[in-house]
Scaffold this motif. Structure first.
Motif, PDB file in Angstrom:
ATOM      1  N   PHE A 115     -15.163  13.606  -5.865  1.00 19.28           N
ATOM      2  CA  PHE A 115     -15.138  13.604  -7.329  1.00 19.28           C
ATOM      3  C   PHE A 115     -14.750  12.244  -7.888  1.00 19.28           C
ATOM      4  CE2 PHE A 115     -12.735  14.106 -11.301  1.00 19.28           C
ATOM      5  CZ  PHE A 115     -13.702  14.693 -12.104  1.00 19.28           C
ATOM      6  N   VAL A 116     -13.767  11.585  -7.279  1.00 15.86           N
ATOM      7  CA  VAL A 116     -13.286  10.301  -7.790  1.00 15.86           C
ATOM      8  C   VAL A 116     -14.392   9.259  -7.757  1.00 15.86           C
ATOM      9  CG1 VAL A 116     -11.684   8.396  -7.375  1.00 15.86           C
ATOM     10  CG2 VAL A 116     -10.886  10.765  -7.206  1.00 15.86           C
ATOM     11  N   THR A 117     -15.067   9.131  -6.629  1.00 18.80           N
ATOM     12  CA  THR A 117     -16.136   8.140  -6.504  1.00 18.80           C
ATOM     13  C   THR A 117     -17.278   8.431  -7.460  1.00 18.80           C
ATOM     14  OG1 THR A 117     -15.571   7.839  -4.172  1.00 18.80           O
ATOM     15  CG2 THR A 117     -17.725   7.038  -4.896  1.00 18.80           C
ATOM     16  N   THR A 123     -18.354   6.322 -15.545  1.00 18.16           N
ATOM     17  CA  THR A 123     -17.697   5.511 -16.583  1.00 18.16           C
ATOM     18  C   THR A 123     -18.450   4.209 -16.865  1.00 18.16           C
ATOM     19  OG1 THR A 123     -16.247   4.408 -14.963  1.00 18.16           O
ATOM     20  CG2 THR A 123     -15.425   6.426 -16.007  1.00 18.16           C
ATOM     21  N   ASN A 124     -19.204   3.697 -15.896  1.00 18.51           N
ATOM     22  CA  ASN A 124     -19.951   2.455 -16.129  1.00 18.51           C
ATOM     23  C   ASN A 124     -21.024   2.603 -17.197  1.00 18.51           C
ATOM     24  OD1 ASN A 124     -18.394   1.034 -14.323  1.00 18.51           O
ATOM     25  ND2 ASN A 124     -19.809   1.288 -12.618  1.00 18.51           N
ATOM     26  N   PRO A 125     -21.927   3.599 -17.099  1.00 18.61           N
ATOM     27  CA  PRO A 125     -22.890   3.767 -18.199  1.00 18.61           C
ATOM     28  C   PRO A 125     -22.241   4.178 -19.507  1.00 18.61           C
ATOM     29  CG  PRO A 125     -23.134   5.525 -16.567  1.00 18.61           C
ATOM     30  CD  PRO A 125     -22.237   4.493 -15.965  1.00 18.61           C
ATOM     31  N   VAL A 126     -21.107   4.899 -19.450  1.00 16.29           N
ATOM     32  CA  VAL A 126     -20.382   5.213 -20.683  1.00 16.29           C
ATOM     33  C   VAL A 126     -19.980   3.923 -21.395  1.00 16.29           C
ATOM     34  CG1 VAL A 126     -18.225   6.151 -21.592  1.00 16.29           C
ATOM     35  CG2 VAL A 126     -19.566   7.475 -19.967  1.00 16.29           C
ATOM     36  N   PHE A 127     -19.471   2.966 -20.630  1.00 19.00           N
ATOM     37  CA  PHE A 127     -19.071   1.689 -21.204  1.00 19.00           C
ATOM     38  C   PHE A 127     -20.280   0.929 -21.746  1.00 19.00           C
ATOM     39  CE2 PHE A 127     -17.712  -2.738 -21.156  1.00 19.00           C
ATOM     40  CZ  PHE A 127     -16.458  -2.646 -21.748  1.00 19.00           C
ATOM     41  N   ALA A 128     -21.437   1.108 -21.120  1.00 20.19           N
ATOM     42  CA  ALA A 128     -22.634   0.392 -21.564  1.00 20.19           C
ATOM     43  C   ALA A 128     -23.021   0.761 -22.989  1.00 20.19           C
ATOM     44  CB  ALA A 128     -23.797   0.690 -20.615  1.00 20.19           C
ATOM     45  N   TYR A 129     -22.657   1.958 -23.432  1.00 19.12           N
ATOM     46  CA  TYR A 129     -22.973   2.395 -24.796  1.00 19.12           C
ATOM     47  C   TYR A 129     -21.762   2.293 -25.723  1.00 19.12           C
ATOM     48  CZ  TYR A 129     -27.413   4.202 -23.139  1.00 19.12           C
ATOM     49  OH  TYR A 129     -28.667   4.313 -22.614  1.00 19.12           O
TER      50      TYR A 129
END
Length: 346
Positions: A115-117, A123-129
């Motif tokens: 789950f952690v990985t 979170t990376n694509p979340v940050f992209a937006y």
């Protein structure tokens, strides 16, 4: 964003959303400084202390944030977009020409993981937006605010398409161990070329973020004062102080959290989860409640109501789960000795 919070929840909503916007903008500026640090390090083969690269990159970031209106930054932003598109194309070409060994067998549509990985990769694509929180600032300075939705649709369609294309190509050819930023996984010459072209984008993005943080406070201080619109000594003095303060805070953040992915994970989990997802659903629910007849309005537009509630729940889940996995990875990294000390040159 603070004004929207005031409409929905009064003074408390205004202060919470305004404070979160400022903190998130500083986080985002720190992320861009760290990206600039990585780019300068690659271009110079890491001949200097990494903290010096961050300081070098922070200086032009601060200077480009100085104009008090966004019209002075608009054409530079066009250059920024062109540069990151070209850099990404260079990166995709480099990945295709020099793929990782055995790349045909290393990628898959789905893979087993913990789950952690898995959630860190979310979170990376979340940050992209995460730039959505700047919409209010941008719309307030548009010559024709009614064109804002056209710009938003253009941004979302083009950005989403390009993000998916770039992510798929780099993953296929560079494999599941692709670094973040992915340009680092390219052969050295291609990596240097991509980073060199992308630097203006890192620079302008950091400047816009710190500009936004400073402007929110500047407007709060001088909302009903001539210093807001006129060139006064007090107005410019406070503006310069705020720009320096925001960039200094971002600089400390960038060199104090030495792992790029962790910085993205923390910022995305705490702030982007709400400003990009959760609050968008809350906005629609509030508007339809007030303007469309409360529960009757929700019933008539049941599909959008369901989407809005799902968006709100998704934002809350990303916030809690994202913070959990990010903090756990930080603890594990420090325990294993993988993370250098803050403010170090390594």
């Amino acid at each position: 964003m603070g004004d929207a919070g005031y409409i929905m929840a009064g003074p408390i909503g205004r202060e919470v959303l305004a404070f979160g916007t400022i903190v998130f903008a500083v986080f985002a500026t720190g992320g861009q400084l760290l990206a600039g640090q990585i780019a300068l390090g690659v271009l110079s083969s890491n001949r200097l202390c990494l903290m010096l690269y961050t300081g070098i990159f922070a200086i032009p970031t601060l200077l480009f944030a100085m104009p008090r209106t966004l019209d002075r930054l608009s054409w530079l932003s066009v250059v920024s977009v062109v540069c990151i598109v070209i850099a990404s194309v260079v990166g995709m070409i480099g990945a295709g020409l020099y793929p990782s060994d055995g790349w045909q067998d290393r990628y898959s549509e789905a893979a087993e993981t913990d789950f952690v990985t898995a959630f860190i990769s979310i979170t990376n694509p979340v940050f992209a937006y995460a730039g959505h929180f700047m919409f209010f600032i941008l719309i307030s300075e548009m010559r024709r605010p009614n064109d804002a939705m056209k710009a938003a649709y253009t941004l979302q369609i083009s950005a989403t398409t390009f993000y998916c294309l770039f992510a798929a190509i780099t993953y296929i050819y560079l494999g599941p161990d692709v670094a973040s930023p992915s340009f680092t996984s390219l052969p050295l010459k291609w990596s240097k070329a991509a980073y060199a072209i992308a630097i203006p984008n890192f620079l302008m993005a950091g400047s816009l973020y710190s500009h936004t943080a400073a402007k929110l406070l500047f407007i709060r201080f001088f909302r009903r004062s001539r210093h807001l619109h006129e060139h006064t000594v007090i107005g410019w003095g406070v503006w310069v102080f705020l720009i320096v303060l925001m960039n200094a805070a971002a600089f400390v953040l960038a060199i104090g959290v030495p792992i790029f992915n962790y910085l993205i994970g923390i910022a995305a989990s705490l702030f982007a989860s709400w400003y990009t997802y959760g609050i968008a659903g809350a906005f629609w629910l509030y508007d339809s409640w007030v303007d469309k007849g409360r529960f009757e309005g929700w019933k008539r537009m049941w599909f959008m109501c369901g989407v809005s509630w799902l968006t709100l729940v998704a934002g809350a889940f990303i916030c809690v789960a994202g913070m959990y996995v990010t903090v756990k990875q930080i603890v594990d990294a420090y325990a294993s000795g993988e993370v250098s000390e803050p403010f170090s040159c390594s």
